[in-house]
Motif scaffolding. Structure first.
Motif, PDB file in Angstrom:
ATOM      1  N   ALA A 155       0.829  -1.209   0.000  1.00 10.40           N
ATOM      2  CA  ALA A 155       0.000   0.000   0.000  1.00 10.40           C
ATOM      3  C   ALA A 155       0.863   1.259   0.000  1.00 10.40           C
ATOM      4  O   ALA A 155       0.618   2.202  -0.756  1.00 10.40           O
ATOM      5  N   ILE A 193      -7.985   1.815   1.327  1.00  7.53           N
ATOM      6  CA  ILE A 193      -6.779   1.290   1.951  1.00  7.53           C
ATOM      7  C   ILE A 193      -6.109   2.413   2.737  1.00  7.53           C
ATOM      8  O   ILE A 193      -5.658   2.224   3.865  1.00  7.53           O
ATOM      9  N   GLU A 201      -9.109   0.040  -2.582  1.00  5.58           N
ATOM     10  CA  GLU A 201      -9.099  -1.330  -3.085  1.00  5.58           C
ATOM     11  C   GLU A 201     -10.360  -1.560  -3.900  1.00  5.58           C
ATOM     12  O   GLU A 201     -11.465  -1.267  -3.449  1.00  5.58           O
TER      13      GLU A 201
END
Length: 325
Positions: A155, A193, A201
């Motif tokens: 991420a 996220i 996401e």
């Protein structure tokens, strides 16, 4: 796993939409161990045919491109004009075993990018992202890890590179037996996220169908070692897992899956398949010219059914523009 407040909301006029993602990758033998070399790119010119087909259907495909394809001039020849004109979009798909720098051993564990040391995962990702932007003149905004292999550092790597969407989560699937991630309990709706950095996401769409579908998340994993029972439940219309892909999923099954996804109120239905399926003999799903015709027939029927159900196509930019902050 997202918290309830992390679910992404879209503007009311966005409605329910669908996107078509193409895992645009090199050819390799799916039955043999992965390797840095020995892959092919013979199917890449066939991307132009699929692009023309989608344009005729009013659909903008999203090509998630890995390093061998990004550095193949044939890919730009096939898709460059469509990307430049906004008739297609490009994203990133990281296959670590063929993406430089090559500082790791090639094995099953390392084939999931999220298992690599964060610095190496970032180096591979950034090298690939830059190669895509250089080739197509467009900065990618969407990412899918090869083998769906996101990890703890993914991420932050995506956010630092300015990406807005990850679509690596394959809900209802568990890859932990081969050292990959477990997405069995993840939701199908998009979630943040990292809301502060604008990273969401957008999971691939897989639904359970049948009289026992509400119990699917519990029952289906219990049947993993008993494939005959899974087949029996599907034939009895009790329980079936349906991913939205032409690879191994019939038109009839796909329509059942679409109906469930629509009825469940999913804002974005995410379809996917692998680009080598556009040439016969390169994947387990398309063996000959008849199989290739069937793949196009699948898409033709699915697009027609989505239109009938008033589910319009969307692009990455349209999805992002509809997000309510």
């Amino acid at each position: 796993m997202p918290k309830p407040g992390d679910i992404v909301r879209f503007s009311p006029d966005f409605g329910q939409r669908f996107i078509v993602t193409v895992d645009t990758e090199e050819e390799f033998d799916w039955g043999k161990p992965l390797g840095r070399t020995g892959h092919g790119l013979s199917h890449v010119p066939q991307l132009a045919r699929f692009q023309q087909f989608c344009e005729a259907q009013g659909v903008k495909p999203i090509y998630l491109i890995d390093y061998p394809v990004a550095t193949d001039p044939a890919a730009v020849e096939a898709l460059g004009a469509a990307v430049a004109a906004g008739r297609a979009e490009v994203g990133v798909q990281l296959h670590p075993w063929v993406s430089p720098p090559h500082d790791e051993e090639v094995n099953g564990f390392n084939s999931y990018a999220g298992n690599l040391p964060p610095a190496l995962e970032a180096a591979k990702f950034n090298t690939l992202r830059d190669a895509i932007e250089t080739a197509f003149g467009a900065a990618p905004l969407i990412y899918r890890a090869g083998r769906y292999g996101v990890g703890p550092a993914s991420a932050e790597i995506l956010s630092n590179a300015g990406l807005a969407i990850d679509t690596s989560v394959r809900a209802r699937f568990d890859y932990s037996a081969s050292s990959g991630p477990n997405f069995r309990d993840h939701p199908l709706v998009p979630w943040w996220i990292d809301r502060s950095k604008g990273l969401m996401e957008l999971p691939l769409t897989t639904v359970f169908w049948g009289m026992l579908r509400q119990q699917g998340p519990i029952l289906y994993p219990l049947l993993w070692r008993v494939p005959q029972m899974r087949g029996l439940l599907a034939r009895a219309a009790l329980l079936e897992r349906i991913p939205l892909t032409p690879e191994g999923v019939s038109i009839e099954e796909a329509i059942k899956g679409i109906d469930i996804a629509i009825d469940d109120g999913l804002p974005v239905l995410v379809f996917s398949f692998h680009s080598p399926s556009l040439s016969p003999g390169l994947t387990p799903y398309v063996h000959d010219e008849q199989g290739l015709d069937q793949l196009y027939d699948w898409w033709r029927a699915v697009f027609a059914y989505l239109k009938k159900r008033e589910i319009r196509p969307a692009s990455v930019r349209e999805v992002l523009a509809a997000v309510q902050r």
